[in-house]
Enzyme design. Structure first.
Site, mmCIF file in Angstrom:
data_model
loop_
_atom_site.group_PDB
_atom_site.id
_atom_site.type_symbol
_atom_site.label_atom_id
_atom_site.label_comp_id
_atom_site.label_asym_id
_atom_site.label_seq_id
_atom_site.Cartn_x
_atom_site.Cartn_y
_atom_site.Cartn_z
ATOM 1 N N HIS A 70 28.671 48.217 39.874
ATOM 2 C CA HIS A 70 27.929 46.947 39.940
ATOM 3 C C HIS A 70 26.474 47.179 40.363
ATOM 4 O O HIS A 70 25.905 46.384 41.114
ATOM 5 C CB HIS A 70 28.597 45.963 40.901
ATOM 6 C CG HIS A 70 29.986 45.566 40.511
ATOM 7 N ND1 HIS A 70 30.257 44.463 39.731
ATOM 8 C CD2 HIS A 70 31.188 46.135 40.769
ATOM 9 C CE1 HIS A 70 31.569 44.360 39.552
ATOM 10 N NE2 HIS A 70 32.163 45.372 40.162
ATOM 11 N N ASN A 142 35.480 38.744 39.279
ATOM 12 C CA ASN A 142 35.114 39.290 37.975
ATOM 13 C C ASN A 142 35.274 38.181 36.937
ATOM 14 O O ASN A 142 35.896 37.156 37.215
ATOM 15 C CB ASN A 142 36.025 40.466 37.602
ATOM 16 C CG ASN A 142 35.631 41.762 38.309
ATOM 17 O OD1 ASN A 142 34.500 41.928 38.757
ATOM 18 N ND2 ASN A 142 36.572 42.691 38.384
HETATM 19 C C1 HEM Z 1 41.006 47.637 43.562
HETATM 20 C C2 HEM Z 1 40.164 48.378 44.079
HETATM 21 C C3 HEM Z 1 38.681 48.109 44.164
HETATM 22 C C4 HEM Z 1 37.853 48.901 44.849
HETATM 23 C C5 HEM Z 1 38.231 50.154 45.637
HETATM 24 C C6 HEM Z 1 36.511 48.355 44.708
HETATM 25 C C7 HEM Z 1 35.374 48.931 45.244
HETATM 26 C C8 HEM Z 1 34.094 48.445 45.131
HETATM 27 C C9 HEM Z 1 32.921 49.084 45.651
HETATM 28 C C10 HEM Z 1 32.905 50.403 46.424
HETATM 29 C C11 HEM Z 1 31.862 48.300 45.355
HETATM 30 C C12 HEM Z 1 30.403 48.586 45.670
HETATM 31 C C13 HEM Z 1 29.973 47.959 46.967
HETATM 32 C C14 HEM Z 1 28.541 48.346 47.303
HETATM 33 O O1 HEM Z 1 28.106 49.446 46.978
HETATM 34 O O2 HEM Z 1 27.858 47.516 47.912
HETATM 35 C C15 HEM Z 1 32.360 47.155 44.643
HETATM 36 C C16 HEM Z 1 31.579 46.119 44.188
HETATM 37 C C17 HEM Z 1 32.080 45.017 43.549
HETATM 38 N N1 HEM Z 1 33.393 44.788 43.190
HETATM 39 FE FE1 HEM Z 1 34.959 46.009 43.529
HETATM 40 N N2 HEM Z 1 36.550 47.225 43.944
HETATM 41 C C18 HEM Z 1 37.867 47.015 43.592
HETATM 42 C C19 HEM Z 1 38.323 45.950 42.850
HETATM 43 C C20 HEM Z 1 37.586 44.854 42.474
HETATM 44 C C21 HEM Z 1 38.137 43.625 41.937
HETATM 45 C C22 HEM Z 1 39.628 43.326 41.701
HETATM 46 C C23 HEM Z 1 37.093 42.806 41.713
HETATM 47 C C24 HEM Z 1 37.129 41.394 41.201
HETATM 48 C C25 HEM Z 1 37.689 40.471 41.933
HETATM 49 C C26 HEM Z 1 35.870 43.499 42.120
HETATM 50 C C27 HEM Z 1 34.598 42.968 42.038
HETATM 51 C C28 HEM Z 1 33.471 43.583 42.547
HETATM 52 C C29 HEM Z 1 32.145 42.981 42.487
HETATM 53 C C30 HEM Z 1 31.762 41.636 41.875
HETATM 54 C C31 HEM Z 1 31.266 43.878 43.116
HETATM 55 C C32 HEM Z 1 29.756 43.708 43.296
HETATM 56 C C33 HEM Z 1 29.489 42.835 44.501
HETATM 57 C C34 HEM Z 1 28.075 42.320 44.534
HETATM 58 O O3 HEM Z 1 27.635 41.677 43.564
HETATM 59 O O4 HEM Z 1 27.379 42.533 45.535
HETATM 60 N N3 HEM Z 1 36.218 44.741 42.560
HETATM 61 N N4 HEM Z 1 33.739 47.254 44.511
#
Ligand code: HEM
Length: 293
Positions: A70, A142
């Protein structure tokens, strides 16, 4: 308007810093930050010029490494207004009828680098931060209601597979490529999400025309302590729209900032995007009634 008046108006925006002194970042007064200390008129630069090293040290460190997922996102401020009474399910103050809560939302692609195209075939992030009276509440989402994996342990493998392949660092911001297919083939639980990803859902027309899903199941708790499982769904008032794949490729060639520009230009024009926040509820007692978890 006469020139004098024009000048007066412009002056309002000009900062007068003629009384201010130049300092290092630590506040030491200096008179010059353009010339290194030299030995004589033509001499070599001197190592004892700590002002030079201070400037370089800041320069070397001014890039913050981009997020692993992201990385490319675009955001906007907004408000959440609650129009229905859901107090029988939750006593969270910001979810009570009549309450307005300021929020910030960020739409993103997942795999592409920070400068990659908006029209990549990819999942879109839909994250919302509510600034509630009781503190900040983050609802990460998402634009697809299911996910690739069940166990977070597999997330780094999933992301390594979808990122550019390590030998040549291609393809950028793309999901349909060998290492990703390899991962999908070894991870049967990914099949459902892969279907969504290869559909037109993954090439949205606009951030304003995207659904958002919290994906995880959360809990609402009412005053009596009763628990209701909940899924959060954002439904765009403009409906869900996509482009075709050949359109996505052409748009990427013409304007890599297509989605962010569309969002910000429409907000500037007053076409404020709107979503309904829907909740899908299951009472705690029905938890085991389904044939699968
Ligand atoms: C299942 C294991 C998952 C892991 C380990 C994971 C891990 C991460 C990590 C490490 C980041 C980056 C955070 C950063 O650098 O600030 C991130 C961002 C993000 N994740 Fe996940 N994620 C997972 C599942 C999901 C799911 C299911 C969704 C949807 C509901 C999702 C939506 C997002 C979004 C939208 C961001 C960006 C947030 C922003 O706009 O600041 N992720 N995720």
């Amino acid at each position: 308007m006469k020139n004098n008046e024009k000048n007066k108006q412009i002056k309002k925006f000009v900062v007068d810093n003629s009384n201010q002194i130049l300092t290092t970042n630590d506040g030491v007064v200096i008179y010059d930050n353009n010339n290194t200390l030299k030995l004589g008129k033509r001499g070599p630069s001197l190592q004892q010029d700590h002002i030079f090293f201070d400037k370089m040290a800041h320069f070397d460190r001014e890039r913050i490494p981009e997020r692993v997922v992201h990385a490319r996102g675009s955001g906007a401020h907004g408000i959440l207004e609650i129009h229905e009474d859901i107090s029988e399910f939750t006593h969270a103050k910001f979810l009570q009828k009549g309450i307005s809560t300021p929020l910030f939302t960020r739409f993103s692609t997942v795999a592409g680098f920070k400068g990659s195209t908006d029209l990549a075939r990819d999942v879109r992030g839909f994250s919302v931060k509510f600034y509630t009276e009781d503190g900040n509440f983050d609802l990460v989402g998402n634009n697809i209601p299911v996910f690739f994996i069940q166990d977070a342990m597999n997330f780094p493998d999933l992301v390594h597979a979808v990122k550019p392949e390590p030998d040549k660092e291609i393809p950028q911001a793309a999901s349909a490529h060998d290492t990703f297919w390899d991962f999908i083939s070894l991870m049967p639980e990914s099949a459902h999400m892969a279907m969504w990803l290869m559909s037109d859902r993954a090439i949205p027309r606009s951030f304003r025309m995207m659904e958002g899903f919290g994906v995880h199941t959360f809990k609402l708790i009412n005053r009596k302590g009763d628990i209701t499982f909940v899924k959060f769904h954002w439904k765009p008032k403009l409906g869900v729209h996509s482009v075709a794949w050949n359109e996505a490729q052409k748009i990427s060639g013409f304007n890599t900032d297509f989605h962010r520009q569309d969002l910000w230009e429409n907000i500037e024009k007053g076409n404020f995007p709107q979503w309904d926040l829907g909740i899908q509820l299951i009472p705690e007692k029905d938890e085991m009634k389904y044939s699968f978890d």
